[in-house]
Design a protein around this motif. Sequence first.
Motif, mmCIF file in Angstrom:
data_model
loop_
_atom_site.group_PDB
_atom_site.id
_atom_site.type_symbol
_atom_site.label_atom_id
_atom_site.label_comp_id
_atom_site.label_asym_id
_atom_site.label_seq_id
_atom_site.Cartn_x
_atom_site.Cartn_y
_atom_site.Cartn_z
ATOM 1 N N LEU A 100 5.414 29.447 12.627
ATOM 2 C CA LEU A 100 6.558 30.414 13.922
ATOM 3 C C LEU A 100 7.005 29.783 14.789
ATOM 4 N N GLY A 101 6.650 28.565 15.709
ATOM 5 C CA GLY A 101 6.941 28.193 16.725
ATOM 6 C C GLY A 101 7.592 26.555 16.580
ATOM 7 N N ILE A 102 7.863 26.725 15.199
ATOM 8 C CA ILE A 102 9.519 25.827 14.620
ATOM 9 C C ILE A 102 10.980 26.387 15.488
ATOM 10 N N LEU A 103 10.554 27.133 14.944
ATOM 11 C CA LEU A 103 12.084 28.352 15.207
ATOM 12 C C LEU A 103 12.462 27.349 16.488
ATOM 13 N N PRO A 104 11.600 28.077 17.759
ATOM 14 C CA PRO A 104 12.333 27.405 18.669
ATOM 15 C C PRO A 104 12.003 26.614 19.684
ATOM 16 N N VAL A 105 10.719 25.610 18.929
ATOM 17 C CA VAL A 105 11.523 24.096 19.639
ATOM 18 C C VAL A 105 12.224 23.572 18.301
ATOM 19 N N MET A 106 12.659 23.392 17.349
ATOM 20 C CA MET A 106 14.263 23.102 16.898
ATOM 21 C C MET A 106 15.394 23.638 17.931
ATOM 22 N N LEU A 107 15.079 24.590 17.657
ATOM 23 C CA LEU A 107 16.461 25.688 18.431
ATOM 24 C C LEU A 107 17.049 24.650 19.888
ATOM 25 N N GLY A 108 15.636 23.871 20.323
ATOM 26 C CA GLY A 108 15.326 23.631 21.873
ATOM 27 C C GLY A 108 15.679 21.835 21.988
#
Length: 125
Positions: A100-108
């Motif tokens: 679930l942490g991948i989504l904000p990482v990719m947006l960042g």
Amino acid sequence: MEILPVLIIPFAIMLPPVLITALVLRYRRARAEMRYRFLLQLAEAGAALPATLPGEPAPQDNDRRRALVLLAGGVGLALMLVALPIEFPRGHPVAQLWGLGILPVMLGLGYLCNWHLSHRGSAHG
């Protein structure tokens, strides 16, 4: 009576951020109303209105800040989920949800690329 703590604790945890957000939004609205009331008084008096509105923040390039916040939040979320020793009722650990942490990482990363490309384009153009 065991249901009472289940309701009170989340409410007590969520109430302060909601109140702080409401106060900030109320302050911004009051400030904007004062600014527009001032501009209306200037217009009624026949004075020339300024090209830029007084008190309006200048548009900024916030992509780098957003990128860093999302990257840090995504990595923090993933690490938190990996470190939690909690298991679901059927025996699946919460650590399996680290993705679930991948989504904000990719947006960042997207914001960081956008900032880099726009910054590079404005330097050469």
